[in-house]
Design an enzyme around this catalytic site. Sequence first.
Site, PDB file in Angstrom:
ATOM      1  N   ALA A  57       0.834  -1.207   0.000  1.00  0.00           N
ATOM      2  CA  ALA A  57       0.000   0.000   0.000  1.00  0.00           C
ATOM      3  C   ALA A  57       0.870   1.260   0.000  1.00  0.00           C
ATOM      4  O   ALA A  57       1.722   1.420  -0.865  1.00  0.00           O
ATOM      5  CB  ALA A  57      -0.962  -0.047   1.178  1.00  0.00           C
ATOM      6  N   SER A  58       0.701   2.142   0.988  1.00  0.00           N
ATOM      7  CA  SER A  58       1.332   3.464   0.933  1.00  0.00           C
ATOM      8  C   SER A  58       2.833   3.457   1.128  1.00  0.00           C
ATOM      9  O   SER A  58       3.476   4.490   0.895  1.00  0.00           O
ATOM     10  CB  SER A  58       0.681   4.392   1.961  1.00  0.00           C
ATOM     11  OG  SER A  58      -0.614   4.772   1.542  1.00  0.00           O
ATOM     12  N   VAL A  59       3.435   2.337   1.522  1.00  0.00           N
ATOM     13  CA  VAL A  59       4.895   2.266   1.500  1.00  0.00           C
ATOM     14  C   VAL A  59       5.391   2.535   0.084  1.00  0.00           C
ATOM     15  O   VAL A  59       6.512   3.014  -0.131  1.00  0.00           O
ATOM     16  CB  VAL A  59       5.380   0.897   2.018  1.00  0.00           C
ATOM     17  CG1 VAL A  59       6.899   0.772   1.900  1.00  0.00           C
ATOM     18  CG2 VAL A  59       4.962   0.698   3.475  1.00  0.00           C
ATOM     19  N   TYR A 150      -2.395  14.412   4.426  1.00  0.00           N
ATOM     20  CA  TYR A 150      -1.976  13.229   3.675  1.00  0.00           C
ATOM     21  C   TYR A 150      -2.863  13.023   2.446  1.00  0.00           C
ATOM     22  O   TYR A 150      -4.082  12.985   2.545  1.00  0.00           O
ATOM     23  CB  TYR A 150      -2.066  12.022   4.591  1.00  0.00           C
ATOM     24  CG  TYR A 150      -1.436  10.769   4.071  1.00  0.00           C
ATOM     25  CD1 TYR A 150      -0.055  10.610   4.073  1.00  0.00           C
ATOM     26  CD2 TYR A 150      -2.210   9.717   3.599  1.00  0.00           C
ATOM     27  CE1 TYR A 150       0.540   9.443   3.613  1.00  0.00           C
ATOM     28  CE2 TYR A 150      -1.633   8.544   3.147  1.00  0.00           C
ATOM     29  CZ  TYR A 150      -0.268   8.414   3.158  1.00  0.00           C
ATOM     30  OH  TYR A 150       0.304   7.256   2.701  1.00  0.00           O
TER      31      TYR A 150
END
Length: 460
Positions: A57-59, A150
Amino acid sequence: MSYETAAEIAGATARRYGIPGVAVGILAGGRELTASHGITSIENPLPVDEHTLFQVASVTKTHTATALMRLVEEGRVDLDAPVSRYAPSFALADEEAAAQVTVRRLLNHTAGLDWNLLVDTGEGDDALASFVAKLAGHELIAPPGARSSYSQAGFNLLGHLLENVTGLTYEQAVASLVLEPLGLAQSFYRADDVLTRRFAVGHNLDADGTLSVARPWKGTRANNPGGGLVTSVSDLLRWARFHLGDGRAQSGERVLSAGTLHRMRERTVALRASSLGDALGIAWFLREVDGVRTVGHGGSANGQFAELLLVPERDFAVVALSNAGPDGIPCNRTIVRWALETYLGVVDRDPEPIPYDPARAREVTGAYENDAMTFAVGTDGTGLTLEVRIKPELRAACDTELPPDHAPFPFGLLPGDGDEYVITEGAFKGQRGFFGRDDSGTVTGVDLAGRLFSRVRATS
């Protein structure tokens, strides 16, 4: 520390939180250790190992940012240029504000863009271009540069920038700039690349508390720049080693300068009352834990969760991957905290809230929302609760199943001005946020996980 000990911790933590499969990676003293527990899927089980592919995901945002910084070093992108220089189709309702959206502001979430657009622009090579076109007419939540919030949409826009500058698709650009030079041979975006290898599927709790496989397995292509990478714990350790190094790949090839890697870890904007960090660098969240500076990023997909944390001054990194929600978050956090304390003697604790205050509670209760979700703050007279839900109209309009909503979580206000808070129980225990006020002192919004929810109604 032995593999057996790490495997025991992974297994015990997975069982505690009811997670089918967990993979853990640790880089300490120049040596790598991986441990795993459980299975990839309750429907089609295979053992999880260090090569099992998880959605991180957001990694992914750290990979997108690193690819872009290669273009910066080559002089092909200017961090302080308006993004429209590289993505001419980008437009907003406010043309003057759009001109203030710079590449740097997208990278540190200060562009003023909301969390995301829940739209499906297909799986073709025009997916990102179509996504960016839908930003036209979009209202900002704050003037560019005014605050951090974010934004997945912002990183999707950066993905389109990468396409325009390189002449490649986003996925091809990241592969050529980052994945291939670093030897990240277990990192993919396309389902076709994943399905021929061992991969984890996500799981969510049904209404009766039992786990079921999460569907859809992966998000839309337009969300790849901010959350589409599928990779292994082994590749994430190699990724961590690179970011802790001097800019060379393990092959010796120079990928970035050491100065640029350090620059990505330098503070660009402070964060208030955020469990994500104390500040943002370039994509990375920066946080001081027990007097030690850490650099990291997490990710949440549909029933899959990832946590990557670096401690540069100790040449240390830890990775935790899990495949069930919502308790994959505390599962990963427990493993990361164990690794910090065991290897470095660093203790990470949640802050303690103040006792319940009815007068303060009345100031913050009510309904809040952003483009995609609602946020309800309530009280039973003895404590505060919050509930975050995907908007019903978005669920109704979506052709695929979205992640489930969760029961209300108890939270408490923190010492100080009384506007900061911490979640005290449940899957999101330890998550922090704050309530924002206007010049008159009236609460106008709430932040959680770096996202702003504007107040739409106070509780009468």
